[in-house]
Design a protein around this motif. Structure first.
Motif, short mmCIF file in Angstrom:
data_model
loop_
_atom_site.label_atom_id
_atom_site.label_comp_id
_atom_site.label_asym_id
_atom_site.label_seq_id
_atom_site.Cartn_x
_atom_site.Cartn_y
_atom_site.Cartn_z
N LEU A 116 73.16 52.51 75.98
CA LEU A 116 73.52 54.05 75.35
C LEU A 116 72.62 55.19 75.81
N LYS A 117 73.19 56.29 76.41
CA LYS A 117 72.18 56.96 77.09
C LYS A 117 71.46 57.88 75.89
N SER A 118 72.10 57.95 74.62
CA SER A 118 71.31 58.61 73.53
C SER A 118 69.97 57.75 72.98
N GLU A 119 70.25 56.34 72.96
CA GLU A 119 69.11 55.58 72.86
C GLU A 119 68.03 55.57 73.81
N ARG A 120 68.49 55.67 75.25
CA ARG A 120 67.37 55.85 76.22
C ARG A 120 66.77 57.23 76.01
N ASP A 121 67.41 58.18 75.66
CA ASP A 121 66.89 59.64 75.50
C ASP A 121 65.90 59.71 74.47
N MET A 122 66.22 59.08 73.28
CA MET A 122 65.63 59.08 72.20
C MET A 122 64.23 58.40 72.31
N VAL A 123 64.27 57.08 73.20
CA VAL A 123 62.91 56.51 73.60
C VAL A 123 62.17 57.33 74.66
N LYS A 124 62.92 58.02 75.47
CA LYS A 124 62.16 58.72 76.32
C LYS A 124 61.40 59.91 75.69
N GLY A 125 61.93 60.55 74.74
CA GLY A 125 61.30 61.68 73.94
C GLY A 125 60.07 61.18 73.18
N PHE A 126 60.38 59.94 72.60
CA PHE A 126 58.97 59.31 71.94
C PHE A 126 57.86 59.16 72.92
N LEU A 127 58.24 58.43 73.99
CA LEU A 127 57.18 58.18 75.20
C LEU A 127 56.60 59.56 75.59
N ARG A 128 57.56 60.47 75.85
CA ARG A 128 57.01 61.89 76.28
C ARG A 128 56.07 62.33 75.29
N SER A 129 56.31 62.39 74.13
CA SER A 129 55.34 63.06 73.08
C SER A 129 54.04 62.09 72.92
N PHE A 130 54.15 60.99 72.98
CA PHE A 130 52.92 59.94 72.69
C PHE A 130 52.20 60.35 74.18
N PHE A 131 52.76 60.19 75.33
CA PHE A 131 51.89 60.13 76.54
C PHE A 131 51.28 61.55 76.70
N MET B 97 42.36 57.31 85.33
CA MET B 97 43.59 57.54 84.60
C MET B 97 44.28 56.11 84.86
N ILE B 98 44.88 55.55 83.61
CA ILE B 98 45.83 54.36 83.79
C ILE B 98 47.20 54.92 83.98
N MET B 99 47.78 54.39 85.05
CA MET B 99 49.19 54.54 85.08
C MET B 99 50.01 53.28 84.86
N LEU B 100 50.96 53.59 83.76
CA LEU B 100 51.71 52.43 83.18
C LEU B 100 53.12 52.54 83.77
N ARG B 101 53.92 51.48 84.14
CA ARG B 101 55.35 51.47 84.68
C ARG B 101 56.16 50.93 83.38
N TYR C 167 46.85 58.53 79.58
CA TYR C 167 47.45 57.50 80.44
C TYR C 167 48.72 58.35 81.19
N GLU C 168 49.10 57.93 82.46
CA GLU C 168 50.08 58.53 82.91
C GLU C 168 51.28 57.28 82.94
N TYR C 169 52.51 57.54 83.17
CA TYR C 169 53.39 56.69 83.11
C TYR C 169 54.70 57.08 83.96
N THR C 170 55.25 56.03 84.48
CA THR C 170 56.33 56.24 85.27
C THR C 170 57.45 55.53 84.52
N LEU C 171 58.82 56.02 84.46
CA LEU C 171 59.82 55.44 83.55
C LEU C 171 61.09 55.12 84.46
N ALA C 172 61.53 54.11 84.22
CA ALA C 172 62.65 53.50 84.99
C ALA C 172 63.84 53.33 83.73
N GLU C 173 64.96 53.77 84.10
CA GLU C 173 66.10 53.76 82.97
C GLU C 173 67.15 52.78 83.69
N TYR C 174 67.87 51.82 82.73
CA TYR C 174 68.81 51.18 83.37
C TYR C 174 69.83 51.25 81.96
#
Length: 131
Positions: free
Chosen positions: A12-27, A1-5, A32-39
């Motif tokens: 904007l939290k709303s933008e981070r949340d939108m991208v997180k949702g897209f990534l969650r759906s895709f992954f 299994m590939i792990m992506l960082r 693949y597994e992934y870890t996500l850091a938010e800034y």
């Protein structure tokens, strides 16, 4: 299994949340597994990257952020002494979509550009070009 960082840097939290949702759906649908850091601030991400506490396979970078914008954060990452600093894919996320905006994104060292509002059908294929 590939792990992506993956990192998302957007004030904007709303933008981070939108991208997180897209990534969650895709992954959820791929092997693949992934870890996500938010800034929420460019300088915080750059500080973490510089001190070696994080390493990423891909960064989604907002352009317009207070204190350190996405252009400045990208330049700082590219100047870093980390071995992969010059190679890590950085994808701009911005509502600035004119040709000169895209050229500026590329000229500071970002690899690609995704227009806001972010569309999953564009974000995912753009991301996959670099993974």
């Amino acid at each position: 299994m590939i792990m992506l960082r993956i990192a998302i840097c957007d004030d904007l939290k709303s933008e981070r949340d939108m991208v997180k949702g897209f990534l969650r759906s895709f992954f959820a649908a791929v092997p693949y597994e992934y870890t996500l850091a938010e800034y929420s601030r460019g300088e915080t991400m750059v500080d973490d990257y510089d001190d070696g506490s994080v390493d990423f396979d891909l960064i989604f970078m907002d352009i317009q952020m207070p204190v350190m914008n996405g252009y400045e954060a990208t330049k700082a990452i590219r100047r870093s002494s980390h071995e992969l600093a010059k190679k890590i894919p950085i994808i701009a996320m911005t509502a600035n979509v004119f040709a000169e905006d895209i050229q500026k994104v590329l000229s500071v060292g970002m690899n690609d550009h995704v227009a806001k509002p972010v569309d999953m059908n564009i974000l995912v294929p753009t991301m996959m070009k670099y993974l």
